[in-house]
Design a protein around this motif. Sequence first.
Motif, short mmCIF file in Angstrom:
data_model
loop_
_atom_site.label_atom_id
_atom_site.label_comp_id
_atom_site.label_asym_id
_atom_site.label_seq_id
_atom_site.Cartn_x
_atom_site.Cartn_y
_atom_site.Cartn_z
N VAL A 146 -3.34 -10.09 -6.34
CA VAL A 146 -4.77 -10.33 -6.52
C VAL A 146 -5.16 -11.69 -5.37
O VAL A 146 -4.16 -12.30 -5.33
CB VAL A 146 -5.26 -10.66 -7.77
CG1 VAL A 146 -5.29 -9.45 -8.94
CG2 VAL A 146 -4.69 -11.97 -8.46
N SER A 148 0.47 -10.92 -9.50
CA SER A 148 0.91 -9.25 -9.36
C SER A 148 0.53 -8.78 -10.67
O SER A 148 0.85 -9.10 -11.58
CB SER A 148 2.41 -9.14 -9.16
OG SER A 148 2.97 -9.70 -8.02
N ILE A 202 -12.52 -6.54 -16.57
CA ILE A 202 -11.68 -6.04 -15.83
C ILE A 202 -10.99 -4.78 -16.38
O ILE A 202 -10.60 -4.68 -17.12
CB ILE A 202 -10.32 -6.91 -15.29
CG1 ILE A 202 -10.92 -8.29 -14.78
CG2 ILE A 202 -9.54 -6.51 -14.42
CD1 ILE A 202 -11.87 -8.24 -13.59
N ILE A 233 -7.08 -2.23 -11.56
CA ILE A 233 -6.72 -3.09 -10.63
C ILE A 233 -7.69 -3.41 -9.34
O ILE A 233 -7.89 -4.46 -8.79
CB ILE A 233 -5.26 -2.88 -9.77
CG1 ILE A 233 -5.43 -1.43 -9.13
CG2 ILE A 233 -4.16 -3.02 -10.75
CD1 ILE A 233 -4.18 -1.05 -8.27
N GLN A 234 -8.60 -2.26 -9.23
CA GLN A 234 -9.57 -2.47 -8.19
C GLN A 234 -10.63 -3.53 -8.71
O GLN A 234 -11.21 -4.41 -7.88
CB GLN A 234 -10.37 -1.15 -7.81
CG GLN A 234 -9.53 0.11 -7.30
CD GLN A 234 -8.90 -0.50 -6.10
OE1 GLN A 234 -9.33 -1.24 -5.43
NE2 GLN A 234 -7.61 -0.06 -6.05
N ALA A 284 -9.85 -5.94 -10.42
CA ALA A 284 -9.08 -7.50 -10.46
C ALA A 284 -9.24 -7.70 -8.94
O ALA A 284 -9.59 -9.24 -8.72
CB ALA A 284 -7.76 -7.25 -10.78
N ARG A 285 -9.17 -6.84 -8.03
CA ARG A 285 -9.23 -7.30 -6.52
C ARG A 285 -10.46 -7.82 -6.45
O ARG A 285 -10.84 -8.75 -5.63
CB ARG A 285 -8.99 -6.15 -5.64
CG ARG A 285 -8.82 -6.50 -4.25
CD ARG A 285 -8.45 -5.38 -3.38
NE ARG A 285 -9.45 -4.02 -3.61
CZ ARG A 285 -10.71 -3.75 -3.19
NH1 ARG A 285 -10.98 -5.02 -2.31
NH2 ARG A 285 -11.28 -3.03 -3.34
N PHE A 289 -11.14 -11.29 -8.31
CA PHE A 289 -10.46 -12.42 -7.99
C PHE A 289 -10.70 -13.01 -6.46
O PHE A 289 -10.67 -14.02 -6.15
CB PHE A 289 -8.99 -12.00 -8.02
CG PHE A 289 -8.34 -12.46 -9.21
CD1 PHE A 289 -8.06 -13.63 -9.73
CD2 PHE A 289 -8.34 -11.25 -10.01
CE1 PHE A 289 -7.30 -13.85 -10.98
CE2 PHE A 289 -7.66 -11.55 -11.29
CZ PHE A 289 -7.17 -12.87 -11.80
N SER A 290 -11.33 -12.05 -5.68
CA SER A 290 -11.57 -12.21 -4.43
C SER A 290 -12.91 -13.21 -4.33
O SER A 290 -13.21 -13.92 -3.33
CB SER A 290 -11.96 -10.97 -3.51
OG SER A 290 -13.24 -10.32 -3.89
#
Length: 465
Positions: free
Chosen positions: A376, A382, A429, A432-433, A435-436, A439-440
């Motif tokens: 992230v 990870s 969340i 993972i998308q 999360a990306r 977190f960005s």
Amino acid sequence: MKRITSLLLVAIFGGLITLGGYKLLFEKGNTTYAWEEEMPVFQTSNKPVSSAGAGIDAVDFTTAAENTVNAVVHVKNLTISKAAPSFFDFFYGSEARQVPQVGTGSGVIISPDGYIVTNNHVIDKSTELRVTLNNNKTYDAELIGTDPNSDIALIKIQADRPLPYLAFGDSDNTKVGEWVLAVGNPFNLTSTVTAGIVSAKARALGRSDQSFIQTDAAVNPGNSGGALVNTNGDLIGINTAITSQTGSYVGYSFAVPSNIAKKVVEDILEYGNVQKGMLGISAPSVNTPYAIENGIDEIEGVYIENVEEESGAEDAGLEEGDVIKQIDDIKIRRFADLTGYISTKRPGDEVQVTVDRNGERLEFPVTLKERQSLIVPVMGLSVKNLTEKDKKLYKVNKGVKITGVPEIYRRDGLELVDNVILEVDGEPIDDIQDARIEFSKISRRGKTVITLLNKDGERERLIFQ
């Protein structure tokens, strides 16, 4: 008496000279050469030599150059940034001033209706894009899509007539030592051509898992996004980077292989984003003490250190300790060979993976799947999507599992591995998308609240300042 002796010596020497001359000039000698029949004989290569010689004059660059220069364009990127506040801004409460900045690069027209491929870093954060053709006509450009991971972006202009363009070639067929041309717009000039050879393939830079073509064709600032073509005029790469302390060419440069660029462009046009197929294995870095101690640094191929759960590799039967030697018809010597080829594939594609397992050569058909893990932004954790086993263990249907943390968090004593992230700053969340994306949004100077779930079913809220 002395005079007689002198005349005798002169006569003797004269006779010897006359006899020697006769033997040398008129008599055929019988010369015998010693030859041992069992003596080994070594022959050098008897391949035919080109009648044109081995110089650069044997290669004709003119046709490739003529077909390329008109398809390469100049790209101007206008961005607006805020200037650092002055003393008077603080004193009078004024807002920070907006300062326009102009960046330049190159691009390659890939269709007659005006689609242009360039580098992501050329158009990044742009508020206005302008494209100038080799005939000095200028157009406003629209950003269609971008992929920061491969540093490829797609833009488009509306021209009043069909444009000259280049078709993608097959970069897998490129050979080390092959002549290539780099065409771009360095120093705000019109299309400029430089020549060199392919110095290496599947070259990795730093921590990137990207695979580049390395050349010694001169590339300077402004060449980014330009064309790398072979002597047939086939587009085999998009020039993207140089490694230099001065920022100028120092002997080698790098290009995104055309097979990767083509796949990124096709994904952007068809799906709106990049579809990345994943094999589902991890490999140790060959320059680590662990790799050196275990002899992994001397292996030709990719050593499988771990096989991800529910991945295509696990479904196919790949195991830890296998050494990947080949995928389809591509020989795998290093990790960049593997990532470079997989980058041209999508989820659902099947590849034939050949491995060495304890000295036995085995082949497995592997169906690639969507990415199940990533690192992230900002915090560098990870994370991976939850498997069905994870969902039963943690009694949740959504979230991402932490599989690795940077050293800074381990030093602080935080036991984050195997915890599930449920929320970031109040935003749920799911995978993972999510999360990306969430977190960005984190500011390095702000406060971040992360909601976690451990194996015991206990929820924790961690506050990072």
